[in-house]
Enzyme design. Structure first.
Site, mmCIF file in Angstrom:
data_model
loop_
_atom_site.group_PDB
_atom_site.id
_atom_site.type_symbol
_atom_site.label_atom_id
_atom_site.label_comp_id
_atom_site.label_asym_id
_atom_site.label_seq_id
_atom_site.Cartn_x
_atom_site.Cartn_y
_atom_site.Cartn_z
ATOM 1 N N VAL A 126 -1.129 0.573 -1.478
ATOM 2 C CA VAL A 126 -0.823 -0.264 -2.680
ATOM 3 C C VAL A 126 -2.062 -0.350 -3.477
ATOM 4 O O VAL A 126 -3.110 -0.678 -2.833
ATOM 5 C CB VAL A 126 -0.223 -1.620 -2.278
ATOM 6 N N ASP A 151 12.564 -7.740 7.516
ATOM 7 C CA ASP A 151 11.251 -7.780 7.947
ATOM 8 C C ASP A 151 10.259 -8.789 7.369
ATOM 9 O O ASP A 151 9.240 -8.710 6.847
ATOM 10 C CB ASP A 151 10.606 -6.419 7.446
ATOM 11 N N GLY A 158 -1.019 1.614 4.577
ATOM 12 C CA GLY A 158 -0.265 1.758 5.939
ATOM 13 C C GLY A 158 -0.049 3.110 6.416
ATOM 14 O O GLY A 158 -0.380 4.105 5.683
ATOM 15 N N GLY A 159 1.026 3.124 7.088
ATOM 16 C CA GLY A 159 1.408 4.793 7.610
ATOM 17 C C GLY A 159 2.171 5.480 6.524
ATOM 18 O O GLY A 159 2.090 6.502 6.780
ATOM 19 N N MET A 160 2.801 4.702 5.786
ATOM 20 C CA MET A 160 3.803 5.464 4.758
ATOM 21 C C MET A 160 3.269 5.223 3.367
ATOM 22 O O MET A 160 3.531 6.063 2.489
ATOM 23 C CB MET A 160 5.137 5.301 4.930
ATOM 24 N N LYS A 183 2.765 0.886 -5.558
ATOM 25 C CA LYS A 183 3.053 1.216 -4.268
ATOM 26 C C LYS A 183 3.156 2.925 -4.414
ATOM 27 O O LYS A 183 4.238 3.429 -5.229
ATOM 28 C CB LYS A 183 4.106 0.829 -3.381
#
Length: 473
Positions: free
Chosen positions: A24, A129, A19-21, A39
């Site tokens: 995994v 979230d 993803g953006g950050m 991660k």
């Protein structure tokens, strides 16, 4: 990076999602000889101090929790977190475009999500979230993933418009008003999940993010399908979770109990994925503002923040939100400390055996309030039936169990049977006072057979992410 060794023991084997950050990986612990999920920062963020701080906060939050429906953190390094490898299918990939689930299975899935959240809320941690992409269906039930943007109950939302995080389709209305963080925001998200499972769509028709936030703040959910098989109790419970005011929603423990009762003996299975996950379940970063002129007119409401522009994707896992038209909230000290507040008692419930039909557990009560008539009460969330309690008298009426230990006895060995759901109790009361609790499931390593794509090549899924779905982190 495949083949790299982290911390002298964790070998990166296969990338599972990005993803953006963060990225995994499927990893291998060469010391203990087991598969793990790892991660690590996305390219370019390895030296980012803010990201490392967030990664550490996620590891600390998850490490404080112990529950069968939460992923376990094994280890933490300066630029990585090592977790249990959870394999199965994300709820978002099962639902796909417009798919629904039988109401019994929807209730069972959301019940286990609520159980996991109840354990977190008891420790003062709010997930913030809870989305269909962060719910994994495995052969052992539900796993709630990703505490990357969790917060302590009572913390204020960030004043910086670039720091408020969340997934637009699941953001509770009070977060849009920048109220302090409470467990009720997670209950609201479970309501969205339940509605989505039952109707195959969000509770409102929203064409873009601006309309989504407006709906969260003001609009009444579209009525669920007029299905005679859908219990009125489940329909009403879903609407209660979607209440605009946090005080009108059930707490997570009550929600888990009510959903479990409705689900009965429904079994959660590793369902096959459908088409690609819906866009509404993906975590984006959105910069937005609102003006007084854009405010819809509604009765008994104090503020509305609408979106003035389109999304600007930033390097974070969440939705950045701000309100330029009202004073920013003042900082208040969190009402929950790092450790749970003192309670009249603490119960440790540990499953020691579970063969699929019979189970055994050790129950330890820590309390200064003891006596010959002391009683422990708790509800079974599943279809368990007590058969024995060593060193104690006991009785079960429906789902409620009352155990009276022998004088001086604080540890109880109980056993029972079940046919479908052996979920752990969500709440305990000792002599009428609510207890904090630690829940420990039977130790097990569960690996689901890898799915195959259309070419026949194996495609592993770990921590809820497959190669065809981006990691929300």
């Amino acid at each position: 990076m495949a083949g790299n060794l982290l911390g002298g023991r964790y070998r990166l084997v296969e990338k599972l999602g990005s993803g953006g950050m963060a990225v995994v990986w499927r990893g291998y612990d060469e010391v203990l000889g087991r598969q793990v999920a790892i991660k690590v920062p996305a390219p370019g963020l390895a030296a980012d101090a803010a990201f490392r701080q967030r990664l550490r906060a996620e590891a600390q939050a998850a490490a404080r929790l112990s529950h069968p429906h939460l992923t376990t953190v094994h280890d933490y390094g300066p630029s990585y977190v090592v977790m249990e490898l959870v394999e199965g299918t994300t709820l978002s990939s099962v639902l796909g475009d417009g798919q629904t689930l039988p109401w019994q299975q929807a209730a069972a899935i959301c019940a286990e999500v609520a159980m996991a959240l109840a354990a977190a809320h008891e420790r003062g941690i709010v997930h913030r979230d809870v989305t269909a992409n962060n719910v994994m269906l495995t052969s052992s039930g539900v796993k709630v993933l990703d505490f990357g943007i969790s917060a302590l109950a009572g913390e204020p939302e960030p004043e910086d418009p670039g720091q408020m995080l969340g997934t637009p389709a699941f953001v509770a209305p009070e977060r849009l008003r920048q109220a302090d963080v409470t467990p009720a925001v997670d209950v609201y998200a479970v309501g969205i999940l339940l509605y989505r499972c039952l109707r195959g769509a969000l509770p409102w028709a929203a064409g873009d993010t601006e309309e989504l936030f407006t709906a969260h703040l003001w609009l009444t959910p579209t009525e669920l399908p007029d299905d005679p098989d859908l219990p009125d109790e489940l329909r009403q419970l879903c609407y209660e979770c979607l209440a605009k005011e946090p005080a009108d929603r059930p707490d997570s423990a009550e929600l888990a109990t009510r959903l479990s009762t409705l689900a009965g003996s429904a079994v959660i299975s590793v369902l096959p994925a459908t088409s690609a996950a819906r866009e509404e379940t993906k975590t984006n970063v959105l910069a937005w503002q609102g003006t007084q002129a854009e405010r819809p007119k509604r009765k008994r409401r104090t503020a509305l923040v609408a979106i003035a522009g389109t999304a600007a994707v930033l390097a974070a896992s969440g939705a950045a939100m701000s309100s330029a038209d009202r004073p920013r909230p003042q900082w208040h000290e969190p009402v929950a400390a790092a450790e749970p507040p003192p309670a009249a008692c603490h119960v440790t419930f540990q499953v020691t055996r579970d063969d699929g039909a019979n189970f055994a557990a050790n129950v330890t009560v820590q309390s200064t309030e003891t006596g010959p008539a002391s009683q422990l009460r708790f509800p079974w969330p599943g279809d368990q039936h007590m058969t024995q309690a060593a060193a104690a008298h006991w009785d079960q009426s429906g789902r409620e169990v009352v155990v009276q230990p022998n004088p001086g006895q604080q540890r109880i060995e109980l056993s029972g049977t079940y046919s479908a759901l052996n979920a752990l109790p969500a709440s305990f009361a000792w002599n009428g006072s609510s207890c904090t609790s630690t829940l420990v499931g039977a130790p097990a390593v569960v690996l689901v057979a890898e799915e195959s794509d259309s070419s026949g090549k194996g495609k592993g899924k770990g921590k809820g992410r497959g190669d065809d779905h981006e990691d929300d982190d």
